[in-house]
Design a protein around this motif. Structure first.
Motif, mmCIF file in Angstrom:
data_model
loop_
_atom_site.group_PDB
_atom_site.id
_atom_site.type_symbol
_atom_site.label_atom_id
_atom_site.label_comp_id
_atom_site.label_asym_id
_atom_site.label_seq_id
_atom_site.Cartn_x
_atom_site.Cartn_y
_atom_site.Cartn_z
ATOM 1 N N PRO A 126 0.821 -1.218 0.000
ATOM 2 C CA PRO A 126 0.000 0.000 0.000
ATOM 3 C C PRO A 126 0.852 1.263 0.000
ATOM 4 C CG PRO A 126 -0.871 -1.583 1.558
ATOM 5 C CD PRO A 126 0.423 -2.149 1.067
ATOM 6 N N SER A 127 1.919 1.293 0.810
ATOM 7 C CA SER A 127 2.695 2.527 0.841
ATOM 8 C C SER A 127 3.522 2.683 -0.428
ATOM 9 C CB SER A 127 3.571 2.594 2.097
ATOM 10 O OG SER A 127 4.689 1.779 1.975
ATOM 11 N N GLU B 274 1.240 4.169 -2.805
ATOM 12 C CA GLU B 274 0.897 5.548 -2.463
ATOM 13 C C GLU B 274 2.038 6.501 -2.815
ATOM 14 O OE1 GLU B 274 0.345 6.369 1.760
ATOM 15 O OE2 GLU B 274 0.869 8.424 1.188
#
Ligand SMILES: Nc1ncnc2c1ncn2[C@@H]1O[C@H](COP(=O)(O)OP(=O)(O)OP(=O)(O)O)[C@@H](O)[C@H]1O
Ligand SMILES: [Mg+2]
Lengths: 342, 261
Positions: free
Chosen positions: B220-221, B224
């Motif tokens: 997820p990061s 992002e």
């Protein structure tokens, strides 16, 4: 012992729910000031020995103890810098004896000017350090093994060069300068002791205040991390061994001055004594921890025990026993304070 | 091979490598890996354990030298013989192993290898450190990065938690990276709040125009933060993805070999 009473507030205060126990606080103080333990031991043991025999603190006895400590103190100083890099030097004594024979031999047998002979001895000592340093850095030999090898080599070279002779400079020879006594009342201070103290100041300064010193600690702490931050670890280690060699050379000169002659017939325990002084002084054999002031305390403790037990009429055997117990205690304390966490 | 988003097609890479090979004994960690980092971007490097991510960045940071292959900085071929060479070229790295000296305090660790010296002969000849200034600037620097977890700059690093040690390593790289900052799993030991802080630092650096290489397993990061995603597989670059045109499932499928790039 009231070690925690000397807390200057510089030990990090343990945070969290648990209230710190006294043990915790002692651990933190010793962690921040590893030479505090040896200082306390030194002071207490000196007081006890004086209570047993009132002559202990006499000017004459203090003078003798300091004279005795000069050579071993210097050897332990070189040893300490090496131990700080997580190394060890088993050839200290052999390097010193070789340098000593060369100094005296060049001056008395080969007829060199005395100052040049001393310089020659110092160069030989420096080269012994260079050899050890190259073994460790270039040939990747573990210090323990490398210096075990050079212990044999330097010992043999010293014996060969000396050829069984004892060389005795005549009175007034500059070779004997470190043995000169400076009278301060009934106390007599040997010049070599001042030499030793000055070298402790210089090395202490270099370790504590210069980038070189930081790198010594970093390399001893974690050599790979030191390499990754950009420290040239091989060059640093080489500089450490060469510096140690030079210090052993100066110790050789002090030894000639104190004893009054140069012979290969010197205590074979010099190697271990120098390690003992460093370890008792709170220098970690794992590297990266300890200061030279601790080593000085360590050397003094060994001396105080030998002298104090002798004055108390205790056999040699028990002096060895006491020294051994001190080493074990010091290593145990080191293991304990290395576990410190906040 | 996919060479990333079209926007970068005309730009010259800041840092690139071609056909890097590195073997550790019998293990071939890199088998002809390519790499490109463009100005001002965050490039994520993802891949399974043992895919050769750390081996790749160690070649780029001078920590190890490739057996073969070439590395280019600003289009010029470079050979890093030591980490110092790469640092001198402006490449600063947070290693997976962190590379901190546990017994030294935070300030000493930040300046390790580049100590601030006193002015004059004392500094130049004796390398006398200006400890007060190092501490002051270290404190300012840590504050500027917003790393609240490092309170006392004189605290020995060994008394810090794993996450705090990681913060020290990140702060050091952020402070001195002038060309490229490489971070090998900088949030591996961090809590949610601290990870967010490191993410903020990464963005802050990018906003100052520094290109960043971020190795991470945290999908997820990665999606992002990253402008582009380099997928490493079996010692090679298997693909370069864009978070805009690919999903996490795509990335994982290519990473594990379930789908060809
Ligand atoms: N110093 C070394 N000595 C021996 N083998 C090594 C060394 N460094 C890496 N390897 C091997 O090279 C391969 C690639 O390792 P590398 O550390 O680059 O993987 P990675 O992608 O960073 O993995 P991870 O996600 O676990 O960090 C692995 O098989 C590893 O065992
Ligand atoms: Mg890795």
């Amino acid at each position: 012992m009231t070690v925690e009473a000397t807390d200057t507030g510089s030990g990090p205060p343990p945070e969290g729910a648990k209230a710190p126990t006294i043990g915790n606080r002692v651990q933190h103080v010793l962690h921040a000031h590893p030479s505090l333990g040896p200082l306390v031991v030194l002071v207490i043991s000196a007081i006890i020995f004086d209570l047993i025999n009132g002559r202990f603190f006499s000017a004459a006895n203090l003078s003798i103890m300091l004279q005795e400590v000069a050579v071993i103190g210097l050897l332990a100083l070189g040893q300490t810098v090496i131990i700080l890099t997580a190394g060890i030097d088993l050839a200290v004594g052999a390097a010193m004896i070789l340098a000593q024979m060369v100094m005296a031999g060049l001056a008395l047998t080969s007829g060199w000017p005395v100052w040049l002979a001393i310089a020659g001895g110092l160069v030989v000592a420096l080269v012994t350090g260079l050899v050890d340093g190259l073994l460790v850095t270039r040939f990747k030999v573990p210090p323990f093994i490398g210096t075990l090898g050079t212990l044999g080599v330097f010992t043999a070279l010293g014996l060969l060069y000396a050829n069984g002779q004892t060389l005795t400079p005549s009175a007034g020879n500059f070779l004997l300068w470190p043995g000169n006594l400076i009278k301060i009342g009934s106390f007599s201070l040997m010049t070599g002791v001042i030499v030793m103290l000055v070298l402790y100041l210089i090395v202490g300064y270099a370790l504590g205040r210069t980038a070189w010193g930081k790198h010594v600690y970093a390399v001893g702490d974690d050599p790979e991390a030191a390499r990754l931050v950009g420290i040239n670890t091989a060059r640093l280690l080489l500089s450490v061994y060469v510096l140690a060699g030079l210090i052993y050379g100066i110790a050789a000169w002090v030894q000639i001055g104190r004893v009054g002659d140069a012979s290969t017939n010197i205590s074979s325990t010099l190697n271990l004594d120098s390690i003992t002084a460093a370890v008792i002084g709170g220098v970690s054999l794992f590297g990266g921890r300890g200061i030279v002031l601790g080593t000085l305390f360590g050397a003094l403790i060994v001396q105080v025990f030998q002298n104090g037990l002798a004055l108390a009429g205790v056999q040699d055997l028990y002096q060895q026993l006491a020294e051994g117990l001190l080493v074990i205690a010091a290593v145990a304390v080191d293991q304990w304070i290395r576990k410190v966490r906040t | 091979m996919n060479d990333g988003s079209p926007a970068n097609a005309r730009k010259e890479p800041v840092l690139s490598a071609t056909a890097l090979r590195k073997a550790y004994g019998r293990v071939e960690a890199l088998r002809g890996a390519d790499f490109e980092l463009f100005p001002g971007e965050i490039l994520a490097v993802i891949g399974d354990n043992g895919a050769g991510k750390s081996s790749l960045i160690k070649c780029l940071s001078g920590a190890s030298s490739p057996d073969s292959g070439e590395i280019y900085l600003d289009g010029k071929k470079v050979t890093f013989r030591s980490p110092q060479d790469a640092k001198d070229a402006g490449i600063e790295t947070v290693y997976q192993t962190l590379a901190v000296a546990p017994a030294l305090d935070i300030a000493s660790n930040l300046y390790l290898g580049r100590e601030i010296r006193k002015s004059g002969l004392l500094g130049s000849v004796l390398r006398h450190m200006d400890i007060a200034r190092m501490r002051r600037e270290a404190r300012e620097h840590v504050n500027r990065l917003g790393i609240q977890t490092l309170q006392d700059i004189t605290q020995p690093v060994e008394t810090l938690s794993g996450g705090q040690r990681q913060a020290v390593a990140v702060a050091r790289a952020a402070a001195f990276g002038s060309k490229v900052v490489i971070l090998d799993e900088p949030t591996a030991a961090l809590g949610v709040r601290e990870s967010a802080q490191v993410a903020a630092i990464i963005k802050q650096l990018r906003d100052h125009g520094l290109p960043i290489v971020l190795i991470s397993h945290d999908m997820p990061s990665v999606f992002e933060l990253a402008d582009r995603i380099h997928v490493q597989r079996l010692g090679r670059r298997a693909a370069v993805l864009s978070p805009q045109t690919h999903t996490m499932e795509d990335a994982v499928a290519i990473m594990t070999g379930a789908r060809a790039a």
